[in-house]
Each structure stands twice: as structure tokens, then as C-alpha cells.
Design an enzyme around this catalytic site. Sequence first.
Site, PDB file in Angstrom:
ATOM      1  N   SER A 127       0.829  -1.205   0.000  1.00  0.00           N
ATOM      2  CA  SER A 127       0.000   0.000   0.000  1.00  0.00           C
ATOM      3  C   SER A 127       0.860   1.249   0.000  1.00  0.00           C
ATOM      4  CB  SER A 127      -0.870   0.041   1.269  1.00  0.00           C
ATOM      5  OG  SER A 127      -1.573  -1.142   1.436  1.00  0.00           O
ATOM      6  N   HIS A 148      -1.309  -2.879  -6.912  1.00  0.00           N
ATOM      7  CA  HIS A 148      -2.035  -2.550  -5.690  1.00  0.00           C
ATOM      8  C   HIS A 148      -3.541  -2.686  -5.859  1.00  0.00           C
ATOM      9  CE1 HIS A 148      -3.035   0.657  -2.438  1.00  0.00           C
ATOM     10  NE2 HIS A 148      -3.004  -0.556  -1.922  1.00  0.00           N
ATOM     11  N   GLU A 160      -3.661  -0.234  -8.969  1.00  0.00           N
ATOM     12  CA  GLU A 160      -2.589   0.712  -9.278  1.00  0.00           C
ATOM     13  C   GLU A 160      -1.346  -0.085  -9.685  1.00  0.00           C
ATOM     14  OE1 GLU A 160      -3.456   4.528  -6.381  1.00  0.00           O
ATOM     15  OE2 GLU A 160      -2.578   2.752  -5.485  1.00  0.00           O
ATOM     16  N   ASN A 198      -4.492   6.463  -2.306  1.00  0.00           N
ATOM     17  CA  ASN A 198      -4.353   6.759  -0.874  1.00  0.00           C
ATOM     18  C   ASN A 198      -4.072   8.231  -0.593  1.00  0.00           C
ATOM     19  OD1 ASN A 198      -5.107   4.476   0.556  1.00  0.00           O
ATOM     20  ND2 ASN A 198      -3.167   3.457   0.136  1.00  0.00           N
TER      21      ASN A 198
END
Length: 293
Positions: A127, A148, A160, A198
Site C-alpha cells: 500500500s 495494488h 494501481e 491513498n
Amino acid sequence: MFVFKAAVLGAGTMGGEIAQVIASADVPVVIKDVKQELVDAGLEKAREVTQGQLAGLVGKEKITQGQADARLEEILGLIAGTTEYEGFGDADFVVEAVPEKMEVKQAVFAELDEITPGHAILASNTSALSISEIGSATTRPDKVVGFHFFWPASVMRLIEVVEGDDTSEETAQAAANFAMQIRKNPVRCADQPGFVVNRVLMSAAAEIWHHQEESGQSPEEIDKEILEAKVTPMGPFFLADMSGLDVTLHVASHMRESYGDRFYVHPMMEELVAAGKLGQKTGEGYYRHGGEN
Ligand SMILES: NC(=O)c1ccc[n+]([C@@H]2O[C@H](COP(=O)([O-])OP(=O)(O)OC[C@H]3O[C@@H](n4cnc5c(N)ncnc54)[C@H](O)[C@@H]3O)[C@@H](O)[C@H]2O)c1
């Protein structure tokens, strides 16, 4: 490069569903964890998710129950479990989903480098950790890439594809192609803290966490209000519990270290993690989940 066989390392919150996504696209996959019971839990997760998806199709009268039963066995038959690296020797694409710690990632990437064929792409579901640093533990950093997924991996469509300093163009493109092969939407991004999602998610979460602190409202109350406003399918505190508070805390802390005060770490989350209350996987986090804790 076409992926004929894949492998997943780690059968925790993410791994079991990642294997399910891959098998549902008719790609054989082997999943490894350190103990048989963890492998079994990952396989059970894959069964549960597949059963749920097929029941949905039966409910909509798109397939019959008989077809659903046959498809379930077909998909599960494509997933093998192991506590060793059995079955990794002919994998074309590996997705690593072990704990979010650089030393653990580097150790398993060095092992993967040994055990997999030279052409195999080694992808990390990290992450927040640096793909370049993970890749430096291998002799093929050009074939190391971020891949991801988002929780729950069987539902969320985005992946991702994160390019480290040494990731080759060919590898990034092959990873994006594999994402599409397993019916996901890839977004290619640079190896920067938070990648794309994120950075957005953690800045929104920071506002909610500040609000919780300032208002003194409980996480449940805030989740309920957000759900009633129909802005997200689940409240942010519940989502954090489901994703794992240790994982969420790690991402939030990393964002604050990288970008400063515009990101925030929820003190209550820090306390819960320090007390071993990691959310659904330990039975308690912001909520009680009726587990072992
Ligand atoms: N939880 C989320 O919502 C989420 C979302 C996207 C990405 N991620 C990332 O995915 C990765 C895994 O997260 P998770 O939430 O599934 O963690 P988790 O703690 O639930 O599961 C990790 C699993 O890896 C296993 N493991 C440890 N060492 C291993 C080894 N040497 N070989 C095989 N298995 C090993 C552990 O036994 C455990 O079952 C992390 O990098 C995390 O940041 C998590």
C-alpha cells in the site's frame, strides 16, 4: 507477455481474494502462506466469495443452480494451496501480499527471485512501501512492479500499477495487461507515497478523523451519518476495521511522514493498534466483530 499461471504470496485479508479474482478469470493460481491453517482460511475465503458471486447470478436468473455448482468447482479447482514454494517454479506472474514491512517484503522477494523462472514478473500489493527498495532485494528489479489491489479485491475494479525506478516499460505494460486479463482497470502511477488513491482517500479520512476528535462523536455515529447520506457503501471506520487497522495506520503514518501536517493519524486508531485490536481480523477494532478478541 501472457500469464498462463500466477502465484500469490500471503493468504491474509487480501491474498485469498486476489487468488479468487485470478482463478475467476480462468488463470491457474497457487497461494502460499506460512501455516496450513492460514492457507486453508485463504482458500475458504475464495470459496465464500465465489459462492456469493454465483448465487447473485442465479438470483438474477443468468445461470442455473447446476451451472453455478459446476462453475464453483471449476474456479476452485484452479486454486492450489501450499506452505512451501511448490508450484511457483512455472509461475509467470506473482502477487506478493505479505505484511507491510520492508524487511519481510525484501526477504520474500529474494526467495521469489530464486524460485520463479527468470521471465516471471514479481509484483507487490504494497500500500505504501517503495517498489524500488523492494526490487533491490532481487537480481531482476526491472521485473518488479507494484500491483495494488483495493479491499475487497473481489469487488473493487481498480489496480494501481506502480513503477519503481528500475521497473521496465515492458514489465509495467505486462502488469497493466494482466490487470485487464483478470478483469480489473489498471492505472499506472509513479512510486510516490500514497500512489494515487491513498493520497485522495487519506486526506478525506484525515478530515473525518479530525472531526471525530473535535466532536467527540463515536465512530459508529459518524459511520451511520455517512451511510445515511449515501456517499459511500460503508462507513470509513468500518472500512478501516475491515482493511485492518495496522495496515491503515501504516498508510496514514507514512503519508504524514511524507507530506507533513496535511495528513493526520487518528489517535484512537493508534491506541487500538497498540492494544492489538486490529479490526475484523482480530475480532475488535473500532467495532466488535464477534471474533477471538
Ligand atoms: N488490507 C487491505 O485493505 C489492503 C489493501 C491493499 C493492499 N494491502 C497490502 O497487502 C499486503 C497484505 O496485507 P493484508 O491486509 O492481506 O495482510 P494480512 O496481515 O491480513 O495477511 C498477510 C499474510 O501474509 C502471510 N505471510 C507472512 N510471511 C509470509 C511468507 N514468508 N510467505 C507467505 N505468507 C506470509 C501472513 O501469515 C498473513 O496470512 C500489505 O502489503 C498491505 O499493505 C492491504
